[in-house]
Design an enzyme around this catalytic site. Sequence first.
Site, mmCIF file in Angstrom:
data_model
loop_
_atom_site.group_PDB
_atom_site.id
_atom_site.type_symbol
_atom_site.label_atom_id
_atom_site.label_comp_id
_atom_site.label_asym_id
_atom_site.label_seq_id
_atom_site.Cartn_x
_atom_site.Cartn_y
_atom_site.Cartn_z
ATOM 1 N N CYS A 75 111.237 101.217 61.341
ATOM 2 C CA CYS A 75 110.968 102.449 60.559
ATOM 3 C C CYS A 75 111.180 103.669 61.499
ATOM 4 O O CYS A 75 110.024 103.908 62.262
ATOM 5 C CB CYS A 75 109.874 102.468 59.634
ATOM 6 S SG CYS A 75 109.514 104.028 58.750
ATOM 7 N N HIS A 165 121.911 98.370 58.440
ATOM 8 C CA HIS A 165 122.453 99.565 57.729
ATOM 9 C C HIS A 165 123.989 99.423 57.546
ATOM 10 O O HIS A 165 124.561 98.469 58.467
ATOM 11 C CB HIS A 165 122.218 100.628 58.601
ATOM 12 C CG HIS A 165 120.843 101.000 58.836
ATOM 13 N ND1 HIS A 165 120.373 102.018 58.200
ATOM 14 C CD2 HIS A 165 119.700 100.685 59.653
ATOM 15 C CE1 HIS A 165 118.761 102.122 58.277
ATOM 16 N NE2 HIS A 165 118.710 101.282 59.606
ATOM 17 N N GLU A 214 117.949 103.960 50.614
ATOM 18 C CA GLU A 214 117.052 102.968 51.415
ATOM 19 C C GLU A 214 116.794 101.485 50.538
ATOM 20 O O GLU A 214 116.356 101.676 49.596
ATOM 21 C CB GLU A 214 115.655 103.566 51.957
ATOM 22 C CG GLU A 214 115.887 104.486 53.044
ATOM 23 C CD GLU A 214 114.538 104.846 53.651
ATOM 24 O OE1 GLU A 214 113.654 103.885 53.572
ATOM 25 O OE2 GLU A 214 114.391 105.859 54.006
ATOM 26 N N CYS A 223 115.822 109.125 56.782
ATOM 27 C CA CYS A 223 115.796 107.671 57.372
ATOM 28 C C CYS A 223 116.130 107.834 58.969
ATOM 29 O O CYS A 223 117.309 107.905 59.186
ATOM 30 C CB CYS A 223 116.664 106.993 56.477
ATOM 31 S SG CYS A 223 116.550 105.150 57.148
ATOM 32 N N GLY A 226 118.288 105.024 59.881
ATOM 33 C CA GLY A 226 119.647 105.233 59.299
ATOM 34 C C GLY A 226 120.386 106.217 59.942
ATOM 35 O O GLY A 226 121.683 106.367 60.198
HETATM 36 O O1 ZDP Z 1 114.867 98.715 56.229
HETATM 37 C C1 ZDP Z 1 114.287 99.098 55.336
HETATM 38 O O2 ZDP Z 1 113.870 98.536 54.211
HETATM 39 C C2 ZDP Z 1 114.041 100.625 55.120
HETATM 40 N N1 ZDP Z 1 113.640 101.259 53.788
HETATM 41 C C3 ZDP Z 1 112.585 100.838 56.195
HETATM 42 C C4 ZDP Z 1 112.310 102.238 56.245
HETATM 43 C C5 ZDP Z 1 113.374 103.007 57.308
HETATM 44 C C6 ZDP Z 1 112.801 104.490 57.459
HETATM 45 N N2 ZDP Z 1 113.183 105.287 56.266
HETATM 46 C C7 ZDP Z 1 113.456 105.017 58.612
HETATM 47 O O3 ZDP Z 1 113.094 106.107 58.875
HETATM 48 O O4 ZDP Z 1 113.964 104.172 59.581
HETATM 49 C C8 ZDP Z 1 111.424 104.792 57.262
#
Ligand code: ZDP
Length: 279
Positions: A75, A165, A214, A223, A226
Amino acid sequence: MAIEFTKYHGLGNDFILIDNRHQSAPVLTPQDAERFCHRNFGIGADGVIFVLPGVGETDYSMRIFNSDGSEPEMCGNGIRCFTQFVAELDGDRAKGRYRVHTLAGVITPQRQTDGRVKVDMGQPRLLAGEIPTTLAAETEKVVDRPLEVGDQTWSVTCVSMGNPHCVTFVDDADAIPLAQLGPKFERHPAFPQRINTEFIEVKSSNTVKMRVWERGAGATLACGTGACASVVAGVLTQRCDRQTTVELPGGLLEIEWSPENGRVYMTGAAERVFAGRLG
Ligand code: ZDP
């Protein structure tokens, strides 16, 4: 049982941080996390993050539950919040640079004097088997491949930043019906571990605008992983520079995909909001 928590956000991607340094397993269950993340019946957050004891040479370990209780490997916004929270816990002994064990390997965040955090996110993984996706043979990359979602064919590029992603470039990011399309990408059979989806509008060779759906959290304001995946996809498809600013609904992230070591660096804000007690 009363549990102290601190709320942080990275560009509006918000998290409940738990000091879990004295136990190697999270003190909350995924079901607790889902309840506490609820914006009406709980504290409200996109996820819950635990500061656990380090493993091997690392200072600490990070684990995170999404707001639906699922557990992602990594994350990006979360680790910036994690870093500021750990510095708060360490007080006088706070370090400038931490080594953090995650399910996606060791990640190295660094606190900058301007209050932002720069994170060495490691090298992206590009092979279909590593994402994972069935859009190509396991040892092939998925770059600008067709994917049918919601009566349309999208051209997608897949990147793992530890978590999966799917990046698609669009003319007008604001025009994307995110709540309608997001769940269809997330649960598309081509993605056995589900997927995070980024809709990217290229504004110039070093500025892109991103909207994200997400996995396990839905539409969020930002994200970090992302944003990294999107710049990697932009470079792979010759749409943007290795140093690109990503504009998210919650603010800006500076991303750099180093040509020297192939690692991705992400720089952005992480802010404390408030602290409280659960239960
Ligand atoms: O891979 C997932 O299930 C994401 N929802 C994790 C969280 C990613 C996040 N938004 C980021 O900033 O990389 C926290």
